[in-house]
Enzyme design. Sequence first.
Site, PDB file in Angstrom:
ATOM      1  N   CYS A  47       0.931  -1.257   0.016  1.00 16.24           N
ATOM      2  CA  CYS A  47      -0.013  -0.089  -0.205  1.00 16.24           C
ATOM      3  C   CYS A  47       0.887   1.496   0.031  1.00 16.24           C
ATOM      4  O   CYS A  47       2.167   1.188   0.252  1.00 16.24           O
ATOM      5  CB  CYS A  47      -0.696   0.096   1.194  1.00 16.24           C
ATOM      6  SG  CYS A  47      -2.091  -1.116   1.403  1.00 16.24           S
ATOM      7  N   CYS A  51      -2.837   5.049   2.724  1.00 21.40           N
ATOM      8  CA  CYS A  51      -4.131   3.990   2.323  1.00 21.40           C
ATOM      9  C   CYS A  51      -5.220   3.834   3.079  1.00 21.40           C
ATOM     10  O   CYS A  51      -4.900   3.893   4.555  1.00 21.40           O
ATOM     11  CB  CYS A  51      -3.778   2.266   2.167  1.00 21.40           C
ATOM     12  SG  CYS A  51      -4.819   1.333   1.784  1.00 21.40           S
ATOM     13  N   CYS A  78      -2.464  -2.663  -3.699  1.00 24.28           N
ATOM     14  CA  CYS A  78      -3.663  -2.708  -3.184  1.00 24.28           C
ATOM     15  C   CYS A  78      -4.457  -1.997  -4.149  1.00 24.28           C
ATOM     16  O   CYS A  78      -4.222  -0.986  -4.714  1.00 24.28           O
ATOM     17  CB  CYS A  78      -3.483  -1.950  -1.966  1.00 24.28           C
ATOM     18  SG  CYS A  78      -5.020  -1.431  -1.180  1.00 24.28           S
ATOM     19  N   CYS A  81      -5.642   1.655  -2.712  1.00 24.56           N
ATOM     20  CA  CYS A  81      -5.114   3.015  -2.829  1.00 24.56           C
ATOM     21  C   CYS A  81      -4.093   2.976  -3.855  1.00 24.56           C
ATOM     22  O   CYS A  81      -3.388   4.156  -4.131  1.00 24.56           O
ATOM     23  CB  CYS A  81      -4.294   3.114  -1.647  1.00 24.56           C
ATOM     24  SG  CYS A  81      -3.036   1.671  -1.480  1.00 24.56           S
TER      25      CYS A  81
HETATM   26 ZN    ZN Z   1      -3.754   0.068   0.281  1.00 25.56          ZN
END
Ligand code: ZN
Length: 364
Positions: A47, A51, A78, A81
Amino acid sequence: MTLTPPELRTSTLPSVADDPRWARIVARDKTADGHLWYSVATTGVYCRASCPSRLANPKNVQLHDSLASAKATGFRPCRRCNPNGLSIEAENAALAARACRIIEESEEEPSLEELAKAVGRSPSYFHRTFKAATGVTPKEYAAANRAAKVRHGLASGSSVTEAIYDAGFNSSGRFYEKSTDMLGMTPSRYRAGGANEEIKFAVGQTSSLGAILVASTKKGVAAILLGDDPEDLVRNLQDRFPNARLIGADRDYEALVAQVVGFVEAPRLGLNLPLDVRGTAFQERVWKVLQEVPVGATVSYAEVARRIGTPKSVRAVAAACAANKLAVAIPCHRVIRNDGSLSGYAWGVDRKRILLDREASQNS
Ligand SMILES: [Zn+2]
């Protein structure tokens, strides 16, 4: 090859929870984006620092000072994000900027749905992020953009009508949104304007009376306004018909305007066009009497009051003259004081003098 027992590992390596970089992740610090990433062993994702997902247990987290290091974990990025891309803010700013260009380059104001589709987002998401990035709604931006185009057109010497065409008002119909303050409109003083009624208008120039605005409803000419500043005249029209949709008129309408200008320059010619006269019953009685005052003649306020059968209503007669919105067609300039002085005129006493002098000279 020797393996370090887990209990020893935690005691020798600094804990992520104690790392100052972890505090930035806990704070979802957007300024850390682009400098700091983290990977989560239990979920197999990495991330960006900010995030918005639920915070991972720091025991399962590894911190990375480069994107390459985060990718090297072999985990997947991810979805929430998008750690490989721009920050969400930067992305939204880019998206808003794209929408702004679309608005600026469109002939007609694009709808919210059209804009959202063009940038590949849902209308509600787009509206929210546009406002967050620019501080205004797409509609407000479009209105400000049109106003800027009109101002620019006026500054470069176009007539108001031309400037309004060029700014795309003609096709989009609605010149002023009631709720916007594009050209600094004053609060509505009149409530007579019918909701959603269409009023065509155009602005021209007279030889010696300055700018002239002519506006028509379906019934006939509803306003003839005189002034120095074309923009003021348009504002004045909106004030007088606050609920109407003002439409910058087309070429055909310009011919009608030319006819009205010809009449204003030489009232003796008469105006062979239907008028859409709107006032209170009292105002309309006053205006009817005024229309019976011949070119070259004058009448006093007291005389008008007498003619409508209410000799004491001199002040109300003066107020009805001031409320006239059909300059020259309803010749309120022919009303003067008992002592012969000119008194006031809705469009300036200098114009009143020019009109009366001209009519007197044409009489002889
Ligand atoms: Zn994330």
